[in-house]
Design an enzyme around this catalytic site. Structure first.
Site, PDB file in Angstrom:
ATOM      1  N   PHE A 163      42.525  45.100  47.153  1.00  0.00           N
ATOM      2  CA  PHE A 163      41.469  45.948  47.950  1.00  0.00           C
ATOM      3  C   PHE A 163      39.925  45.466  47.368  1.00  0.00           C
ATOM      4  O   PHE A 163      39.100  45.717  48.243  1.00  0.00           O
ATOM      5  CB  PHE A 163      41.408  47.557  47.606  1.00  0.00           C
ATOM      6  CG  PHE A 163      40.926  48.005  46.406  1.00  0.00           C
ATOM      7  CD1 PHE A 163      39.653  48.174  46.336  1.00  0.00           C
ATOM      8  CD2 PHE A 163      41.646  47.990  45.252  1.00  0.00           C
ATOM      9  CE1 PHE A 163      39.036  48.594  45.170  1.00  0.00           C
ATOM     10  CE2 PHE A 163      41.361  48.238  43.813  1.00  0.00           C
ATOM     11  CZ  PHE A 163      39.763  49.028  43.928  1.00  0.00           C
ATOM     12  N   LYS A 214      48.853  38.824  54.116  1.00  0.00           N
ATOM     13  CA  LYS A 214      49.101  40.267  53.951  1.00  0.00           C
ATOM     14  C   LYS A 214      47.912  41.148  53.128  1.00  0.00           C
ATOM     15  O   LYS A 214      48.038  41.002  51.839  1.00  0.00           O
ATOM     16  CB  LYS A 214      50.410  40.757  53.395  1.00  0.00           C
ATOM     17  CG  LYS A 214      50.610  42.231  53.712  1.00  0.00           C
ATOM     18  CD  LYS A 214      51.333  43.142  52.723  1.00  0.00           C
ATOM     19  CE  LYS A 214      50.409  43.380  51.573  1.00  0.00           C
ATOM     20  NZ  LYS A 214      49.411  44.349  51.797  1.00  0.00           N
ATOM     21  N   GLU A 246      46.383  47.215  52.054  1.00  0.00           N
ATOM     22  CA  GLU A 246      46.245  48.146  53.163  1.00  0.00           C
ATOM     23  C   GLU A 246      45.098  49.311  53.127  1.00  0.00           C
ATOM     24  O   GLU A 246      44.787  50.250  54.054  1.00  0.00           O
ATOM     25  CB  GLU A 246      47.675  48.932  53.103  1.00  0.00           C
ATOM     26  CG  GLU A 246      47.882  49.665  51.878  1.00  0.00           C
ATOM     27  CD  GLU A 246      48.453  48.914  50.631  1.00  0.00           C
ATOM     28  OE1 GLU A 246      47.854  47.688  50.624  1.00  0.00           O
ATOM     29  OE2 GLU A 246      49.282  49.517  49.971  1.00  0.00           O
ATOM     30  N   SER A 267      47.037  43.546  40.808  1.00  0.00           N
ATOM     31  CA  SER A 267      47.342  44.234  39.513  1.00  0.00           C
ATOM     32  C   SER A 267      48.579  43.359  38.671  1.00  0.00           C
ATOM     33  O   SER A 267      49.455  42.659  39.300  1.00  0.00           O
ATOM     34  CB  SER A 267      47.700  45.704  39.577  1.00  0.00           C
ATOM     35  OG  SER A 267      49.073  45.880  40.277  1.00  0.00           O
ATOM     36  N   CYS A 273      37.981  42.290  38.830  1.00  0.00           N
ATOM     37  CA  CYS A 273      38.583  41.705  37.704  1.00  0.00           C
ATOM     38  C   CYS A 273      37.881  40.948  36.689  1.00  0.00           C
ATOM     39  O   CYS A 273      38.471  40.715  35.802  1.00  0.00           O
ATOM     40  CB  CYS A 273      39.787  40.715  38.541  1.00  0.00           C
ATOM     41  SG  CYS A 273      39.127  39.380  38.990  1.00  0.00           S
ATOM     42  N   GLU A 295      43.720  48.849  31.927  1.00  0.00           N
ATOM     43  CA  GLU A 295      42.666  48.473  32.774  1.00  0.00           C
ATOM     44  C   GLU A 295      42.298  49.776  33.568  1.00  0.00           C
ATOM     45  O   GLU A 295      43.071  50.228  34.357  1.00  0.00           O
ATOM     46  CB  GLU A 295      42.966  47.374  33.879  1.00  0.00           C
ATOM     47  CG  GLU A 295      42.163  47.046  34.712  1.00  0.00           C
ATOM     48  CD  GLU A 295      42.564  45.762  35.727  1.00  0.00           C
ATOM     49  OE1 GLU A 295      43.477  45.570  35.897  1.00  0.00           O
ATOM     50  OE2 GLU A 295      41.761  44.958  35.855  1.00  0.00           O
TER      51      GLU A 295
HETATM   52  P1  NAD Z   1      47.483  46.180  43.622  1.00  0.00           P
HETATM   53  O1  NAD Z   1      48.425  45.270  42.653  1.00  0.00           O
HETATM   54  O2  NAD Z   1      47.875  47.713  43.700  1.00  0.00           O
HETATM   55  O3  NAD Z   1      47.620  45.517  45.294  1.00  0.00           O
HETATM   56  C1  NAD Z   1      47.700  44.111  45.638  1.00  0.00           C
HETATM   57  C2  NAD Z   1      48.553  43.948  46.737  1.00  0.00           C
HETATM   58  O4  NAD Z   1      49.749  43.998  46.350  1.00  0.00           O
HETATM   59  C3  NAD Z   1      48.242  44.636  47.867  1.00  0.00           C
HETATM   60  O5  NAD Z   1      48.376  43.835  48.823  1.00  0.00           O
HETATM   61  C4  NAD Z   1      49.350  45.895  47.948  1.00  0.00           C
HETATM   62  O6  NAD Z   1      49.501  46.409  49.135  1.00  0.00           O
HETATM   63  C5  NAD Z   1      50.358  45.191  47.216  1.00  0.00           C
HETATM   64  N1  NAD Z   1      51.240  46.355  46.468  1.00  0.00           N
HETATM   65  C6  NAD Z   1      50.796  47.487  45.788  1.00  0.00           C
HETATM   66  N2  NAD Z   1      51.620  47.969  45.129  1.00  0.00           N
HETATM   67  C7  NAD Z   1      52.712  47.371  45.423  1.00  0.00           C
HETATM   68  C8  NAD Z   1      54.134  47.323  45.063  1.00  0.00           C
HETATM   69  N3  NAD Z   1      54.410  48.554  43.984  1.00  0.00           N
HETATM   70  N4  NAD Z   1      55.116  46.657  45.352  1.00  0.00           N
HETATM   71  C9  NAD Z   1      54.809  45.260  45.968  1.00  0.00           C
HETATM   72  N5  NAD Z   1      53.317  45.259  46.594  1.00  0.00           N
HETATM   73  C10 NAD Z   1      52.548  46.283  46.264  1.00  0.00           C
HETATM   74  O7  NAD Z   1      45.931  45.792  43.398  1.00  0.00           O
HETATM   75  P2  NAD Z   1      44.708  46.560  43.792  1.00  0.00           P
HETATM   76  O8  NAD Z   1      44.603  47.833  43.285  1.00  0.00           O
HETATM   77  O9  NAD Z   1      44.443  46.347  45.222  1.00  0.00           O
HETATM   78  O10 NAD Z   1      43.519  45.496  43.208  1.00  0.00           O
HETATM   79  C11 NAD Z   1      43.247  45.930  41.734  1.00  0.00           C
HETATM   80  C12 NAD Z   1      43.785  44.652  40.817  1.00  0.00           C
HETATM   81  O11 NAD Z   1      43.685  43.550  41.136  1.00  0.00           O
HETATM   82  C13 NAD Z   1      43.213  44.994  39.568  1.00  0.00           C
HETATM   83  O12 NAD Z   1      44.512  44.962  38.546  1.00  0.00           O
HETATM   84  C14 NAD Z   1      42.288  43.554  39.476  1.00  0.00           C
HETATM   85  O13 NAD Z   1      42.314  43.198  37.904  1.00  0.00           O
HETATM   86  C15 NAD Z   1      43.352  42.694  39.938  1.00  0.00           C
HETATM   87  N6  NAD Z   1      42.343  41.521  40.490  1.00  0.00           N
HETATM   88  C16 NAD Z   1      42.675  40.398  39.972  1.00  0.00           C
HETATM   89  C17 NAD Z   1      42.022  39.229  40.268  1.00  0.00           C
HETATM   90  C18 NAD Z   1      42.124  38.224  39.591  1.00  0.00           C
HETATM   91  O14 NAD Z   1      41.599  36.952  40.032  1.00  0.00           O
HETATM   92  N7  NAD Z   1      42.760  37.971  38.470  1.00  0.00           N
HETATM   93  C19 NAD Z   1      40.861  39.403  41.254  1.00  0.00           C
HETATM   94  C20 NAD Z   1      40.885  40.539  41.969  1.00  0.00           C
HETATM   95  C21 NAD Z   1      41.709  41.952  41.500  1.00  0.00           C
END
Ligand code: NAD
Length: 502
Positions: free
Chosen positions: A154, A178, A181, A231, A286, A386
């Site tokens: 997000f 994808k 959401e 994440s 991140c 985090e």
């Molecule tokens: P998230 O992991 O919750 O969601 C990422 C994606 O995974 C979304 O599209 C979501 O729909 C999907 N998702 C969520 N829960 C899921 C599950 N249980 N099973 C399968 N798919 C699932 O991450 P977020 O909260 O949207 O973003 C923040 C996180 O992203 C932080 O940890 C941040 O550090 C990380 N991030 C990392 C980078 C990088 O380049 N290393 C860049 C941006 C964000």
């Protein structure tokens, strides 16, 4: 029964924006006001399979499209993004919460990747070695894989999708995206502009959803490679599931980035950089800097850090002069507040409490202001996990060596920054620190697309990073051709049963 006036977000399948037939929908909510902006579908399995089938069909012709024709689409696309950057930023701020200038930055950092994709002709080059044996030449072809997929978080709903599909498509693949959401609207607008730029039907598809959509991507036999940003827990799941199914996977994941401040650093510049990186985007980056390690006499800077943090403006992202906008959701606000409570409970000193700020005109917003803890130790939850909010943990170290050891002992490896005026200290740091992206007096060292994003250790799974040169390798299969041509009637030697090439 009332008919909702809230628009439904469409799926993009086979070049058409289609209404989902699902019964499962989720509201997209403005984090500053709680206004429901749109409803996002959780696509049915049939719809998601149709998106993959369309991408598979489109690959047959797209892979044969000349590289110059592919590049020209991205030349047009970068122009369209540039012309629409204000509108894109406005959509992004409405659904995500970050300030308008920061939203423009989000779009701009993605635009840079699109510009890079426009130079694909210079990037997707093979190698050739002439006369590796008598009359034999060897060369490589970098050929597209087929259908690739992307799963995005997000926090950068413009930049991160643009890390993925432009380079995947430019290298000759087709794509299923994808988005998060939580804030899919700006991503959809970018997909529409891609169609307008000339991306053919089926080459880019967008599905919406959560766990089921992600698992379908990991399992679908026609998807060859998966790019994930999000994440650590979800990224690890995606990596394991996708690679077990024989796919390539690259997963950029969570972080806990530290800055080290040496006493010789330029004080005002350093404090400004630290606060921008800790509290910008409400700490939801991140590459944010949620931990600062003050070395030696730099420990006396804490009062100034606090004082300057108080001056940051907490307000809706649309308001001019805002430094810190709302966090993305009520759930995020509750999570961050929970961490602050745990910090107090576990014995850290709460120097600045950003909870429950007054934000006139936005009583419903998910606001939390800059929060600073001192006396933080490495066993506390606020250090180990985090938080992904505007919470800065201050740690002290007697020596530079101690500060480096602390960072290297943390499992995460996304980013770090050193503040100093000493070239020798900086060089020592870049050599000894075990982190993928290193800033020297640069708080958020996200590389431009001439390079690749290079997180490491627990922040990344897979060898090759997004965008830049590495992603050309990720999105292509290297084929090595070894060839020899004979003149008419030429016969070289006789039957040879050894392996040598002569
Ligand atoms: P998230 O992991 O919750 O969601 C990422 C994606 O995974 C979304 O599209 C979501 O729909 C999907 N998702 C969520 N829960 C899921 C599950 N249980 N099973 C399968 N798919 C699932 O991450 P977020 O909260 O949207 O973003 C923040 C996180 O992203 C932080 O940890 C941040 O550090 C990380 N991030 C990392 C980078 C990088 O380049 N290393 C860049 C941006 C964000």
């Amino acid at each position: 029964m009332t008919v909702s006036s809230v628009p439904n977000i469409k799926l993009l399948i086979d070049g058409k924006l289609v209404e989902s037939r699902t019964t499962q929908w989720r509201d997209v909510v403005n984090p500053a006001t709680q206004e429901v902006l749109a409803r996002v579908p959780f696509a049915t399995a049939e719809e998601m399979n149709a998106a993959v089938a369309s991408a598979k069909q489109a690959f047959k012709t797209w892979r044969k499209t000349p590289i110059g024709a592919r590049a020209r689409i991205f030349l047009k696309y970068q122009q369209l993004i540039r012309e629409n950057i204000k509108d894109l930023a406005a959509i992004l701020t409405a659904e995500q919460g970050k300030t308008l200038p920061d939203a423009e930055g989000d779009v701009f950092r993605g635009l840079e990747v699109v510009e890079h994709a426009a130079s694909i002709g210079n990037l997707q080059l093979g190698e050739l070695a002439n006369n590796v044996a008598g009359g034999v030449d060897t060369f490589t072809l970098l050929q597209p894989l087929g259908v690739c997929a992307g799963i995005t978080p997000f926090n950068f709903p413009a930049m991160i999708p643009l890390w993925m599909f432009p380079m995947a498509i430019a290298t000759g693949n087709t794509f299923v995206l994808k988005p998060s959401e939580q804030d899919p609207m700006v991503t959809m607008r970018l997909a529409e502009l891609a169609l307008q730029a000339g991306v053919p039907a089926g080459v880019l598809n967008v599905i919406h959803g959560g766990v089921e959509a992600v698992n379908l991507i990991c399992d679908h036999p026609d998807i060859k490679a998966v790019s994930f940003v999000g994440s650590t827990a979800v990224g690890t799941h995606v990596y394991n599931r996708a690679t077990q199914n024989g796919k390539r996977a690259q997963c950029m994941m969570g972080a806990k980035n530290h800055a080290i401040v040496l006493p010789d650093a330029n004080k005002q510049q350093t404090i400004n950089s630290l606060l921008g990186a800790a509290f910008g985007a409400a700490g939801q980056r991140c590459m944010a800097l949620p931990v600062v390690v003050l070395v030696g006499e730099a420990q006396s800077w804490v009062p100034e850090l606090i004082e300057k943090s108080r001056s940051l403006s907490i307000n809706a992202g649309v308001e001019a002069g805002t430094d810190v906008g709302p966090v993305v959701s009520r759930a995020a606000l509750d999570r961050i507040s929970g961490y602050i409570a745990s910090g107090i409970e576990q014995g850290a000193t709460l120097e600045l409490d950003g909870r429950n700020p007054e934000v006139p005109g936005y009583p419903q917003g998910n606001f939390i202001g800059p929060t600073i803890f001192s006396g933080v130790t490495t066993d506390m939850s606020i250090y180990r996990e985090e938080i992904f909010g505007p919470v800065l943990c201050v740690i002290t170290a007697d020596t530079f060596a101690e500060a480096i050891a602390l960072i290297n002992a943390n499992p995460n490896g996304n980013g770090t920054a050193l503040f100093t005026r000493s070239g020798a200290a900086a060089r020592h740091f870049q050599e000894e620190i075990d982190i993928g992206q290193v800033g020297i007096n640069v708080p958020i060292p996200v590389p431009v697309p001439l390079f690749s994003f290079s997180g490491s250790r627990a922040s990344k799974l897979g060898d090759l990073g997004p965008y830049g040169k590495q992603v050309v390798q990720f999105y292509t299969q290297t084929k090595t051709v070894t060839e020899r041509w004979f003149d008419e009637d030429e016969v070289v030697g006789s039957v040879n049963t050894t392996i040598t090439l002569k």
